[in-house]
Enzyme design. Structure first.
Site, PDB file in Angstrom:
ATOM      1  N   PHE A  12       3.864   4.908 -13.530  1.00  0.00           N
ATOM      2  CA  PHE A  12       2.402   4.916 -13.410  1.00  0.00           C
ATOM      3  C   PHE A  12       1.999   5.910 -12.318  1.00  0.00           C
ATOM      4  O   PHE A  12       2.857   6.496 -11.634  1.00  0.00           O
ATOM      5  CB  PHE A  12       1.882   3.502 -13.086  1.00  0.00           C
TER       6      PHE A  12
ATOM      7  N   ASP B  47       0.868  -1.176   0.000  1.00  0.00           N
ATOM      8  CA  ASP B  47       0.000   0.000   0.000  1.00  0.00           C
ATOM      9  C   ASP B  47       0.902   1.223   0.000  1.00  0.00           C
ATOM     10  O   ASP B  47       1.806   1.337   0.835  1.00  0.00           O
ATOM     11  CB  ASP B  47      -0.923  -0.004   1.228  1.00  0.00           C
TER      12      ASP B  47
ATOM     13  N   ARG C 290       9.382   2.264  -3.115  1.00  0.00           N
ATOM     14  CA  ARG C 290       9.200   0.814  -3.235  1.00  0.00           C
ATOM     15  C   ARG C 290      10.559   0.108  -3.239  1.00  0.00           C
ATOM     16  O   ARG C 290      10.726  -0.918  -2.578  1.00  0.00           O
ATOM     17  CB  ARG C 290       8.408   0.494  -4.523  1.00  0.00           C
TER      18      ARG C 290
HETATM   19  P1  IMP Z   1      -2.110   1.796  -3.814  1.00  0.00           P
HETATM   20  O1  IMP Z   1      -0.888   1.438  -3.071  1.00  0.00           O
HETATM   21  O2  IMP Z   1      -2.364   0.804  -4.910  1.00  0.00           O
HETATM   22  O3  IMP Z   1      -3.305   2.038  -2.929  1.00  0.00           O
HETATM   23  O4  IMP Z   1      -1.767   3.118  -4.580  1.00  0.00           O
HETATM   24  C1  IMP Z   1      -2.176   4.401  -4.193  1.00  0.00           C
HETATM   25  C2  IMP Z   1      -2.079   5.320  -5.366  1.00  0.00           C
HETATM   26  O5  IMP Z   1      -0.730   5.733  -5.498  1.00  0.00           O
HETATM   27  C3  IMP Z   1      -2.517   4.730  -6.701  1.00  0.00           C
HETATM   28  O6  IMP Z   1      -3.178   5.717  -7.441  1.00  0.00           O
HETATM   29  C4  IMP Z   1      -1.205   4.366  -7.364  1.00  0.00           C
HETATM   30  O7  IMP Z   1      -1.275   4.476  -8.769  1.00  0.00           O
HETATM   31  C5  IMP Z   1      -0.275   5.415  -6.798  1.00  0.00           C
HETATM   32  N1  IMP Z   1       1.066   4.870  -6.671  1.00  0.00           N
HETATM   33  C6  IMP Z   1       1.462   3.791  -5.941  1.00  0.00           C
HETATM   34  N2  IMP Z   1       2.773   3.583  -6.100  1.00  0.00           N
HETATM   35  C7  IMP Z   1       3.205   4.531  -6.965  1.00  0.00           C
HETATM   36  C8  IMP Z   1       4.475   4.801  -7.546  1.00  0.00           C
HETATM   37  O8  IMP Z   1       5.478   4.111  -7.336  1.00  0.00           O
HETATM   38  N3  IMP Z   1       4.514   5.860  -8.360  1.00  0.00           N
HETATM   39  C9  IMP Z   1       3.439   6.640  -8.648  1.00  0.00           C
HETATM   40  N4  IMP Z   1       2.235   6.416  -8.148  1.00  0.00           N
HETATM   41  C10 IMP Z   1       2.125   5.358  -7.314  1.00  0.00           C
END
Ligand code: IMP
Length: 183
Positions: free
Chosen positions: A140, A65, A168
């Site tokens: 992304f 997350d 990450r």
């Molecule tokens: P989740 O971890 O999937 O809940 O992501 C939360 C939001 O942050 C989503 O809109 C993802 O696309 C964005 N997000 C998660 N990790 C990244 C990243 O490494 N780069 C850019 N956006 C991210």
């Protein structure tokens, strides 16, 4: 060793494949839906998600997350990053940041890993800033508006380089330190 990466985000799958391969770990991508509880802590969302997945009998997996925390917006969107990306998107964030001098932000990635009967939770971070415009076609989500070096967006750097400096990538390094203790 194979670890299941449970996510509906193909961008995360690519990054885990690349980051974990350098530690000799292969991944199996699974889409297993789970509810994300409402809380201000990424770690709480992950801990609860892990419990739901283990309750389905799945073991040896990773969930993730992540969120972007913007200083001038008091940490918003933070844990609400997915909803905000779906609704107002990067353009909406740029509108909120219009004429804002303090562009500081950080990205956080919480990984929950169940391996060999143990649960590991780590939090990786990447400090940087919100750019004035969207730039780049890699990555992304918020990548086109977030920069770790104040120049290039994360969408302008190759994935391998992103993994070396990103929230990450940093979380994977912390995870590997913990995994080494149990294998
Ligand atoms: P989740 O971890 O999937 O809940 O992501 C939360 C939001 O942050 C989503 O809109 C993802 O696309 C964005 N997000 C998660 N990790 C990244 C990243 O490494 N780069 C850019 N956006 C991210």
């Amino acid at each position: 060793m194979i670890i299941k990466v449970i996510t509906s985000n193909p961008g995360k799958v690519k990054e885990y494949k690349e980051a974990l391969s350098s530690f000799g770990i292969d991944i199996e991508h699974l889409r297993i839906p789970y509810d994300e509880i409402q809380t201000s802590e990424l770690t709480e969302v992950v801990r609860n998600g892990m419990d739901q997945i283990k309750a389905k009998g799945v073991t040896d997996f990773i969930i993730d997350d992540s969120g972007i925390f913007i200083d001038a917006l008091n940490g918003f969107p933070g844990v609400f990053s997915a909803y905000v990306q779906k609704t107002i998107g990067n353009r909406g964030i740029l509108v909120l940041m219009n004429n804002e001098d303090n562009r500081k932000a950080n990205f956080q990635c919480c990984i929950g890993c169940n391996l060999k009967g143990k649960d590991i939770i780590v939090l990786g971070r990447c400090d940087g800033s919100v750019l004035e415009n969207e730039k780049g076609n890699e990555g992304f989500g918020y990548d086109p508006i977030f920069s770790h070096d104040g120049k290039r967006s994360l969408a302008e750097i190759p994935m391998k380089e992103k993994n070396m400096i990103s929230h990450r990538g940093n979380a994977v390094k912390l995870l590997m330190n913990e995994i080494k203790k149990i294998i």
